[in-house]
Design an enzyme around this catalytic site. Structure first.
Site, PDB file in Angstrom:
ATOM      1  N   GLU A  33       4.148  -8.859   4.242  1.00 25.39           N
ATOM      2  CA  GLU A  33       2.895  -8.708   4.971  1.00 25.39           C
ATOM      3  C   GLU A  33       1.783  -8.726   3.919  1.00 25.39           C
ATOM      4  O   GLU A  33       1.843  -7.944   2.960  1.00 25.39           O
ATOM      5  CB  GLU A  33       2.887  -7.376   5.730  1.00 25.39           C
ATOM      6  CG  GLU A  33       1.685  -7.250   6.624  1.00 25.39           C
ATOM      7  CD  GLU A  33       1.616  -5.904   7.350  1.00 25.39           C
ATOM      8  OE1 GLU A  33       0.562  -5.611   7.896  1.00 25.39           O
ATOM      9  OE2 GLU A  33       2.613  -5.157   7.351  1.00 25.39           O
ATOM     10  N   ARG A 258      16.833  -0.563   0.305  1.00 20.57           N
ATOM     11  CA  ARG A 258      15.640  -0.883  -0.467  1.00 20.57           C
ATOM     12  C   ARG A 258      15.749  -0.251  -1.847  1.00 20.57           C
ATOM     13  O   ARG A 258      16.514   0.677  -2.076  1.00 20.57           O
ATOM     14  CB  ARG A 258      14.369  -0.475   0.255  1.00 20.57           C
ATOM     15  CG  ARG A 258      14.169   0.994   0.468  1.00 20.57           C
ATOM     16  CD  ARG A 258      13.085   1.280   1.497  1.00 20.57           C
ATOM     17  NE  ARG A 258      11.757   0.908   1.039  1.00 20.57           N
ATOM     18  CZ  ARG A 258      10.965   0.034   1.675  1.00 20.57           C
ATOM     19  NH1 ARG A 258      11.353  -0.571   2.758  1.00 20.57           N
ATOM     20  NH2 ARG A 258       9.768  -0.229   1.226  1.00 20.57           N
ATOM     21  N   LYS A 268       3.113   0.010  -0.805  1.00 21.86           N
ATOM     22  CA  LYS A 268       1.821  -0.650  -0.966  1.00 21.86           C
ATOM     23  C   LYS A 268       0.671   0.278  -0.580  1.00 21.86           C
ATOM     24  O   LYS A 268      -0.392   0.240  -1.169  1.00 21.86           O
ATOM     25  CB  LYS A 268       1.774  -1.915  -0.101  1.00 21.86           C
ATOM     26  CG  LYS A 268       2.443  -3.100  -0.773  1.00 21.86           C
ATOM     27  CD  LYS A 268       2.337  -4.340   0.086  1.00 21.86           C
ATOM     28  CE  LYS A 268       3.354  -4.318   1.189  1.00 21.86           C
ATOM     29  NZ  LYS A 268       3.449  -5.561   1.955  1.00 21.86           N
TER      30      LYS A 268
END
Ligand code: ATP
Ligand code: MG
Length: 549
Positions: A33, A258, A268
């Site tokens: 994204e 992850r 982020k």
């Protein structure tokens, strides 16, 4: 694919799929994204998606998952593409999820026609209340039984901008009693009067991630949609969308753990906060775990790929020691980074019995690699050594310079400290030494053993530079929010460093080993008059030690 061997569970699945003919070509995607810069966690996903496609002769798309208009930015898009390429991967195509808005809209209409989606007037809060909990089933929305005609009309009106943000949503009609909360009539579309960075004001309804993502995958012919474990519970919805939107061939979703790493923020949102609040100088601050921060710091793509290979792909979450990443860059740079001498905190040494204008000594550029050759390093009567390499009253195991003691200057002579000069405050300003003229390589006393060898620079030819020493942004795992864990000493500037002349030719981004200190990279803040070097990593490998290496 005759002799390949699966390295992880995803490769095992792929090899099965190829063998039994479910797929003929592997197609993957990396779908960030564009709401921030990529970090080292994304590197794991990039290496996995691109690496897997390469290994099986398939292809991997870079797809911007840009279906949320409010947080996205062109700057992020440019940085993402640069970072992927810098890591060494060439996308088969660079695509935008927002290019498929019309396709997604048609699929939503198809669900409405099939009686599998409805327009709901409940507010976000009511929807939450109606959803129920893990132990209690939800309640049906009073709008659940609207007719196909009515749903079609209302959804078209939503698209045309008849309603305000939040007034209506489109929901899937699945099962309000499903044990999986994601299946309790999830929202597929919401109204958002916002300008999108690519589609402008064309749309005022935007698809939700769980609806958009499977359709994006299907549109591109993705065979293996690899994502992180948080999406495991979303897989039934992914499959529901694919099946009921009649997407063939069907992509399949697989989840892996992850990357989490000690001393590292991997989100982020938090990284953006550090940038916005000025805790760091920008997304590419060398302390940041972003790809652009690592690049500026001096990390190499080879080291990052090696790291991703070593951590592997697992199905359960864990935390990787940041020391492993450092170990990887140390290993790579150990082979390729030329050696240079730089004194970070200089102390002047005058060699009283040295006569003449000076000379050149030869120093290896890369030990263990003859082809890298040797360079000439100027030596003369006045040199500088590291202030920390001298002690007036040395403790027992100090083998460096002290009054009356000898050390070897790397690739030059043995010197002996004869006296110490101080200013009026008692600070040492200079050492007076003598040297042994025969102690240079090839000389009669070259073989004489002394305990310490020091790096040094010649006073007349050295270049002044700034060296930036970095520590972790976060303190050792203390409690609390990231902002309470910030390490106040993560940057230490050495403003008076002196580098040997050979470093005058260095270009921004060039990497070196500064003898006895660590690996350093020339920073873009450098000017002609004043080069700046970043510490990439020190020479001490605590990770290898902890592994018994
Ligand atoms: P963040 O929480 O840092 O914003 P994200 O998951 O929201 O990360 P996306 O831009 O959606 O970021 O991620 C793109 C891809 O990278 C996704 O497939 C995601 O699963 C993967 N990814 C993100 N963070 C990690 C991580 N720490 N380890 C492995 N893969 C990751
Ligand atoms: Mg995200």
């Amino acid at each position: 694919m005759t002799e390949s061997k699966a390295r992880n569970f995803i490769e095992a699945i792929i090899e099965d799929d190829l063998k039994n003919g479910r797929v003929s070509e592997i197609v993957t995607r990396f779908p960030p994204e564009p709401n921030g810069y990529l970090h080292i966690g994304h590197a794991k996903s990039i290496c996995l998606n691109f690496g897997t496609a390469i290994k099986y002769g398939g292809r991997c798309n870079l797809r911007y998952d840009d279906t949320n208009p409010v947080k996205e930015d062109e700057e992020y898009i440019r940085s993402i593409e640069r970072d992927v390429r810098w890591l060494g991967f060439e996308p088969a195509a660079v695509l935008y999820g927002s290019d498929y808005f019309e396709y997604m809209f048609e699929k939503a209409m198809l669900l409405i026609e099939k009686g599998l989606a409805y327009v709901c007037d409940l507010s976000a809060e009511q929807i939450r209340e109606y959803r129920g909990t893990l132990t209690e089933p939800g309640k049906n929305s009073p709008y659940r039984d609207r007719s196909v005609e009515e749903n079609r009309r209302l959804f078209l009106q939503m698209r045309e901008g008849k309603y305000k943000d939040g007034e209506k949503v489109l929901r899937a009609k699945i099962d309000m009693a499903s044990p999986n909360l994601n299946m309790r009539d999830p929202v597929l579309y919401r109204i958002l009067h916002a300008t999108h960075h690519r589609t402008g004001d064309k749309w005022c309804i935007y698809p939700m991630y769980d609806f958009a993502h499977p359709l994006e995958d299907a549109y591109e012919g993705i065979t293996h949609s690899i994502c992180t474990l948080e999406f495991e519970d979303h897989r039934p919805l992914y499959d529901w969308v694919i099946e009921n939107c009649e997407c063939v061939p069907a992509p399949r979703q697989y989840e892996f753990a992850r990357l989490n790493m000690t001393r590292t923020i991997m989100s982020k949102r938090y990284l953006k906060k550090l940038v916005d609040e000025g805790v760091v100088s920008g997304w590419d601050d060398p302390r940041m775990p972003t790809i652009s921060g690592l690049r500026r710091r001096g990390y190499t793509p080879e080291a990052i790929r090696d790291f991703c290979e070593r951590i592997g792909v697992a199905k359960s979450n864990s935390e990787v020691d940041v020391g492993l990443l450092e170990h990887c860059v140390r290993e790579h740079l150990g082979e390729v980074a030329p050696r240079r001498m730089v004194v970070l905190d200089p102390l002047k040494v005058v060699i009283e019995n040295y006569e003449g204008d000076g000379e050149y000594v030869l120093s290896e550029n890369l030990p263990k690699n003859e082809e890298a050759g040797r360079r000439e390093v100027r030596f003369s009567r006045e040199i500088y050594i590291e202030r920390a390499d001298f002690m007036e009253e040395p403790p027992p195991k100090f083998f460096r310079l002290a009054p009356g003691r000898e050390v070897r200057l790397k690739d030059a002579y043995i010197i002996k400290c004869e006296s110490v000069i101080k200013d009026e405050n008692g600070n040492i300003t200079e050492l007076r030494c003598t040297y042994d003229p025969g102690s240079k390589t090839g000389g009669p006393t070259a073989g004489r053993k002394v305990k310490g060898t020091l790096h040094w620079v010649d006073a007349a030819s050295a270049i002044p530079c700034e060296v930036r020493l970095y520590d972790y942004l976060l303190n050792e795992d203390s409690e609390g929010d990231f902002s309470e864990r910030l390490n106040p000493d993560s940057l230490k500037v050495m403003p008076n460093a002196l580098a040997e002349r050979a470093l005058a030719d260095a270009a921004v981004g060039d990497k070196f080993q500064f003898l006895r200190q660590g690996y350093f990279c020339k920073d873009p803040d450098s000017t002609e008059a004043r080069p700046v070097f970043n510490l990439i990593v020190s020479l001490k490998d605590s990770y290898a030690k902890s592994q018994g290496a």
